[in-house]
Design a protein around this motif. Structure first.
Motif, short mmCIF file in Angstrom:
data_model
loop_
_atom_site.label_atom_id
_atom_site.label_comp_id
_atom_site.label_asym_id
_atom_site.label_seq_id
_atom_site.Cartn_x
_atom_site.Cartn_y
_atom_site.Cartn_z
N HIS A 178 -13.24 -14.40 3.55
CA HIS A 178 -12.31 -13.38 4.04
C HIS A 178 -11.21 -14.04 4.85
CE1 HIS A 178 -13.89 -13.45 8.22
NE2 HIS A 178 -15.00 -13.81 7.61
N VAL A 179 -10.07 -13.35 4.89
CA VAL A 179 -8.89 -13.84 5.60
C VAL A 179 -8.37 -12.72 6.48
CG1 VAL A 179 -6.52 -14.68 5.38
CG2 VAL A 179 -8.25 -15.40 3.72
N ALA A 180 -8.09 -13.02 7.74
CA ALA A 180 -7.49 -12.05 8.65
C ALA A 180 -6.00 -12.37 8.77
CB ALA A 180 -8.15 -12.11 10.02
N LYS A 181 -5.18 -11.54 8.15
CA LYS A 181 -3.73 -11.77 8.18
C LYS A 181 -3.11 -11.09 9.40
CE LYS A 181 -2.07 -13.71 5.40
NZ LYS A 181 -1.96 -15.18 5.19
N PRO A 182 -2.29 -11.80 10.17
CA PRO A 182 -1.66 -11.20 11.35
C PRO A 182 -0.53 -10.25 10.99
CG PRO A 182 -0.88 -13.45 11.06
CD PRO A 182 -1.97 -13.24 10.04
N HIS A 183 0.02 -10.35 9.79
CA HIS A 183 1.08 -9.46 9.31
C HIS A 183 1.10 -9.53 7.79
CE1 HIS A 183 3.00 -13.44 9.69
NE2 HIS A 183 3.61 -13.09 8.58
N GLY A 184 1.95 -8.71 7.17
CA GLY A 184 2.11 -8.79 5.72
C GLY A 184 1.86 -7.51 4.95
N THR A 185 1.59 -6.39 5.67
CA THR A 185 1.29 -5.13 5.00
C THR A 185 2.51 -4.21 5.02
OG1 THR A 185 -1.00 -5.32 5.76
CG2 THR A 185 -0.31 -3.18 4.91
N ILE A 186 2.98 -3.79 3.84
CA ILE A 186 4.17 -2.95 3.75
C ILE A 186 3.95 -1.83 2.74
CG2 ILE A 186 5.74 -4.83 4.37
CD1 ILE A 186 6.54 -4.96 1.38
N VAL A 187 4.81 -0.81 2.83
CA VAL A 187 5.00 0.17 1.76
C VAL A 187 6.28 -0.23 1.05
CG1 VAL A 187 5.45 2.59 1.21
CG2 VAL A 187 3.86 2.01 3.06
N ALA A 188 6.21 -0.45 -0.26
CA ALA A 188 7.35 -1.02 -0.98
C ALA A 188 8.51 -0.03 -1.08
CB ALA A 188 6.92 -1.44 -2.38
N TRP A 189 9.70 -0.51 -0.79
CA TRP A 189 10.93 0.27 -0.93
C TRP A 189 11.24 0.44 -2.41
CZ3 TRP A 189 14.38 0.63 3.64
CH2 TRP A 189 15.50 1.44 3.41
N ILE A 247 0.84 -1.19 0.00
CA ILE A 247 0.00 0.00 0.00
C ILE A 247 0.87 1.24 0.00
CG2 ILE A 247 -1.89 -1.18 1.19
CD1 ILE A 247 -1.02 0.23 3.77
N SER A 248 0.24 2.41 -0.10
CA SER A 248 0.97 3.68 -0.01
C SER A 248 0.89 4.21 1.41
CB SER A 248 0.36 4.69 -0.98
OG SER A 248 -0.93 5.07 -0.54
N VAL A 249 1.67 5.25 1.67
CA VAL A 249 1.60 5.89 2.98
C VAL A 249 0.21 6.48 3.21
CG1 VAL A 249 2.53 7.77 4.40
CG2 VAL A 249 4.08 6.37 3.02
N ALA A 250 -0.38 7.09 2.18
CA ALA A 250 -1.73 7.63 2.31
C ALA A 250 -2.74 6.54 2.64
CB ALA A 250 -2.13 8.37 1.03
N ASP A 251 -2.57 5.37 2.01
CA ASP A 251 -3.45 4.23 2.31
C ASP A 251 -3.34 3.82 3.78
OD1 ASP A 251 -4.28 4.09 -0.34
OD2 ASP A 251 -2.80 2.54 -0.86
N SER A 252 -2.14 3.90 4.32
CA SER A 252 -1.95 3.49 5.72
C SER A 252 -2.73 4.41 6.66
CB SER A 252 -0.46 3.48 6.08
OG SER A 252 0.07 4.79 6.14
N PHE A 253 -2.89 5.68 6.28
CA PHE A 253 -3.70 6.59 7.08
C PHE A 253 -5.18 6.19 7.01
CE2 PHE A 253 -0.35 10.00 5.97
CZ PHE A 253 0.46 9.57 7.00
N VAL A 254 -5.63 5.84 5.82
CA VAL A 254 -7.03 5.42 5.64
C VAL A 254 -7.32 4.18 6.48
CG1 VAL A 254 -8.73 4.54 3.98
CG2 VAL A 254 -7.19 6.41 3.33
N LEU A 255 -6.38 3.25 6.48
CA LEU A 255 -6.60 1.97 7.17
C LEU A 255 -6.21 2.02 8.65
CD1 LEU A 255 -5.19 -0.35 4.37
CD2 LEU A 255 -7.60 -0.05 4.98
#
Length: 218
Positions: A134-145, A100-108
């Motif tokens: 639906h799936v609840a992921k415990p981790h896995g969300t990043i902003v790509a370098w 996701i983007s940094v802006a998306d992280s604010f939304v979420l």
């Protein structure tokens, strides 16, 4: 022999000829690839979200060989908000990864770290909603370098190594330097700089625009 093999052999011959002649290689000009929010799915999560045994439907190829944007989309959900119509990229991977983007992280309402693909340690979780479940992921969300894909032949020609960081220059009205660009060398890579939408907008860049490497002074 396929086109990629022919291209690799041709480039290798060119490199050897230039090295033998004592020539300095031309500046490294890198095409830009702008990446919007997307998700990579593992087989297990694909089954839950789209049905057991389901497969991704190729919508269009992306520049890196074998990869593609699929017709399938999902919704990302947290207690704070939703982002619908998030594109799935194929092929399936061993581990689900949400970019996701940094802006998306604010939304979420999540603090997604800026990471290279695959570095998911201590990254936030998220709920993924598909048409079948639906799936609840415990981790896995990043902003790509930001990073560059490059073949071994081109990397050798320009003195680059896998994992090193370089600076690149963007020209135009919003010209500037993108620092800490990570080099990713792989046998089937097509030369491309991957940045997200926010970075592209900040530098006035679009898909296919060219940037160039700033050669180190030492």
């Amino acid at each position: 022999m396929n086109d990629i093999q022919h291209q690799a052999e041709w480039l290798t011959r060119q490199i050897m000829q230039e090295l033998a002649a004592g020539k300095n290689p031309a500046p490294l000009m890198i095409p830009v690839g702008v990446s919007n929010r997307h998700i990579h799915l593992c087989r297990e999560d694909m089954d839950v979200l789209f049905g057991y045994g389901s497969t991704l439907t190729r919508m269009k190829a992306v520049k890196q060989p074998g990869q593609f944007a699929a017709e399938e989309t999902v919704t990302l959900r947290t207690q704070k908000g939703d982002i619908p119509n998030v594109r799935v990229l194929g092929p399936l991977r061993n581990t689900t990864q949400i970019e996701i983007s940094v802006a998306d992280s604010f939304v979420l309402g999540v603090k997604a770290p800026v990471r290279m693909s695959g570095d998911l340690h201590d990254s936030p979780g998220i709920e993924i909603i598909g048409p079948k479940g639906h799936v609840a992921k415990p981790h896995g969300t990043i902003v790509a370098w930001r990073h560059i894909h490059i073949s071994p032949q081109e990397a050798q020609l320009h003195g680059l190594r896998d994992g090193m960081e370089i600076d690149v220059q963007a020209e135009g009205l919003r010209a500037g330097v993108l620092g800490h660009v990570v080099v990713r060398v792989s046998a089937d890579a097509v030369l491309e700089l991957h940045i997200d939408v926010e970075e592209a907008n900040g530098f006035g860049l679009r898909n296919g625009d060219l940037v160039y490497r700033i050669n180190p002074t030492v």
